[in-house]
Structure formats: C-alpha cells, structure tokens
Scaffold this motif. Sequence first.
Motif, PDB file in Angstrom:
ATOM      1  N   PHE A   1       0.829  -1.202   0.000  1.00  0.00           N
ATOM      2  CA  PHE A   1       0.000   0.000   0.000  1.00  0.00           C
ATOM      3  C   PHE A   1       0.869   1.261   0.000  1.00  0.00           C
ATOM      4  O   PHE A   1       2.107   1.192  -0.086  1.00  0.00           O
ATOM      5  CB  PHE A   1      -0.922  -0.017   1.235  1.00  0.00           C
ATOM      6  CG  PHE A   1      -1.622  -1.329   1.429  1.00  0.00           C
ATOM      7  CD1 PHE A   1      -2.751  -1.656   0.696  1.00  0.00           C
ATOM      8  CD2 PHE A   1      -1.140  -2.273   2.342  1.00  0.00           C
ATOM      9  CE1 PHE A   1      -3.402  -2.870   0.861  1.00  0.00           C
ATOM     10  CE2 PHE A   1      -1.775  -3.486   2.520  1.00  0.00           C
ATOM     11  CZ  PHE A   1      -2.914  -3.801   1.776  1.00  0.00           C
TER      12      PHE A   1
ATOM     13  N   THR B   1      -3.393   4.618   1.585  1.00  0.00           N
ATOM     14  CA  THR B   1      -4.469   3.954   0.863  1.00  0.00           C
ATOM     15  C   THR B   1      -5.768   4.112   1.654  1.00  0.00           C
ATOM     16  O   THR B   1      -5.794   3.896   2.879  1.00  0.00           O
ATOM     17  CB  THR B   1      -4.139   2.464   0.673  1.00  0.00           C
ATOM     18  OG1 THR B   1      -2.901   2.347  -0.043  1.00  0.00           O
ATOM     19  CG2 THR B   1      -5.233   1.747  -0.098  1.00  0.00           C
TER      20      THR B   1
ATOM     21  N   GLU C   1      -7.114   5.710  -7.102  1.00  0.00           N
ATOM     22  CA  GLU C   1      -6.587   4.491  -6.486  1.00  0.00           C
ATOM     23  C   GLU C   1      -7.169   3.263  -7.178  1.00  0.00           C
ATOM     24  O   GLU C   1      -8.367   3.207  -7.493  1.00  0.00           O
ATOM     25  CB  GLU C   1      -6.899   4.460  -4.992  1.00  0.00           C
ATOM     26  CG  GLU C   1      -6.172   5.541  -4.209  1.00  0.00           C
ATOM     27  CD  GLU C   1      -6.420   5.449  -2.719  1.00  0.00           C
ATOM     28  OE1 GLU C   1      -7.051   4.460  -2.277  1.00  0.00           O
ATOM     29  OE2 GLU C   1      -5.988   6.364  -1.988  1.00  0.00           O
TER      30      GLU C   1
ATOM     31  N   CYS D   1      -2.162   3.320  -4.310  1.00  0.00           N
ATOM     32  CA  CYS D   1      -2.807   2.177  -4.947  1.00  0.00           C
ATOM     33  C   CYS D   1      -2.511   0.889  -4.186  1.00  0.00           C
ATOM     34  O   CYS D   1      -1.624   0.823  -3.331  1.00  0.00           O
ATOM     35  CB  CYS D   1      -2.337   2.041  -6.391  1.00  0.00           C
ATOM     36  SG  CYS D   1      -2.982   3.304  -7.506  1.00  0.00           S
TER      37      CYS D   1
END
Length: 266
Positions: free
Chosen positions: A181, A188, A221, A241
């Motif tokens: 992450f 995230t 994302e 992402c």
Amino acid sequence: MRTSGAGKGGALIAVAGAVALGVTGCASNSANSSESKTSTTDAVQQAAAVAGTSSAPAAANAAANTLTSSVPNRPAGGAASSPAAIPGAAPAAARNSNPVPKLTTKPQPILHPTKPTTPTTPAPPKNTGSNWLSGVPLGHNTPGALDPRCKTGRVVCIDMSTRTLLWVVNGKVQYGMDVRFGDENNPTRKGKFDIYLKMEHCISTIYHTSMPDAMFFSGGEAVHFSIDFATYGYAHHSHGCVNVRDRAAVAKLFADTRLGDSVVVY
C-alpha cells in the motif's frame, strides 16, 4: 712542313669555336654531356688536322679537358646526378631531419550500445491455505479472518494488517495474493467501494508509471500489477494504490471481476 701564322691562328679559332659549342651544350642539357664531350673532341681534332700543326693534338686534349672539368660528375649507368652535386639542392640528411611521425595509437574498438533490459523477478511460488483456506492458492502472506462485508456477493477483500488480497464470491474464497500500500504521505483509503473503471493497459497521468490490469475503485486508487513491487518487494511503497507483485494472479483477477463488484479495504 711548317704552317703560316694565319694557319695556326685559324686552327686556334676552330678549336675555340668547338670549345664554345661544347660548353653551351652541357649547360643546356647535362644528360647529354658525354655525347657533347665526344663530339666536341672530334671537332677539335679535325680542326687541328686541317691546321696541320704538331700542336693540334695538344690543343685538342686541352679543349677536351676543359669540357670535362665543366660537366658535373654523373654516376655510372646514366643515373641522375646526386642532389649534393646540384647547386641549391638540400643534402639528404637535411631533408630527412624531420620525418613524418608514425601513428602509434591503437584503433579503438567500436562499441555497440546494448538495449536496456527490464528487471525481472520470478513469480513467487503458489501457496495454498490451510483450515478454512485449505486448497486456496495464495501468496507468501497468510490472510486473517474475513471482514463481514466480504461475505456477501462478489468482493475484492483487502486486509492491510496481513497485506493480503482475497477474491471472494458469496463468502467463498477463490484465491489470494500479496499486496502493498501507500505510506503515511500517500495512504491507501479504507472503506467499501465499487470497481468503476478497468484498464488493462494503463499509464499514470500523475507519476507516468505503468499500471497494468488496473481496477479503479476510489478516485485515482486502483488494484494493479507493479513491476517495482515485483522487483523490490516491501522496500518501496505505492502512492496509494493497491500493488500486486504476482503478474499471473492479478491478470486472473482482472479477468474475473466486473464493473460494479465491491472492494473492501480494512
């Protein structure tokens, strides 16, 4: 028989004329000096014979000697005179005092540029879960318990504490994979979302990096494959992402999911 003074004088004039002709021929063409000397000597002797005096041969010899001394020396065989015998010519040693230097530098090899290679890392071995995940293909990380929101419908279930992603259909786990992450500067987002866009070949418009098999669920994302994750593992992080390092696993997830499927991040 004695000759008159006029006869002697005529002979002398003939000899002087022959001498003058011989000298003129040597000055104009040094290559024919021997022939000129011979022809001139013959002319002198003929003049002396006509004069009929005992001094004619001596005069002829004196004229021949005079011509010989005025002709430059010539080597045998008719070769050209040496530069040292030619007025104004530089000696051979002086001409070679500054010879052209020889090149000693070795030729450099031609280098052909090689094409850059993309770093590749073998895909992590497939693991299978145990207990409630028995027989389920997984990554290296071990998933935790399912979030209640992942037990209904078609759900991409992402557990940030165990760094795992599970594809769940009606409460049954189909397979899983390792994920990473963003950091504290690019975290995230957590929550429940829906897949609203899928792009098999995607390039980030912000970071200009490749995002293959991208499944967008919250703004910019997305869940997608990351060559950086496959190469460097958890030493790096994403910009928010959900990165997957198993190329085959994320390609399968991309094929199995549909727009509107749920994504739960917890």
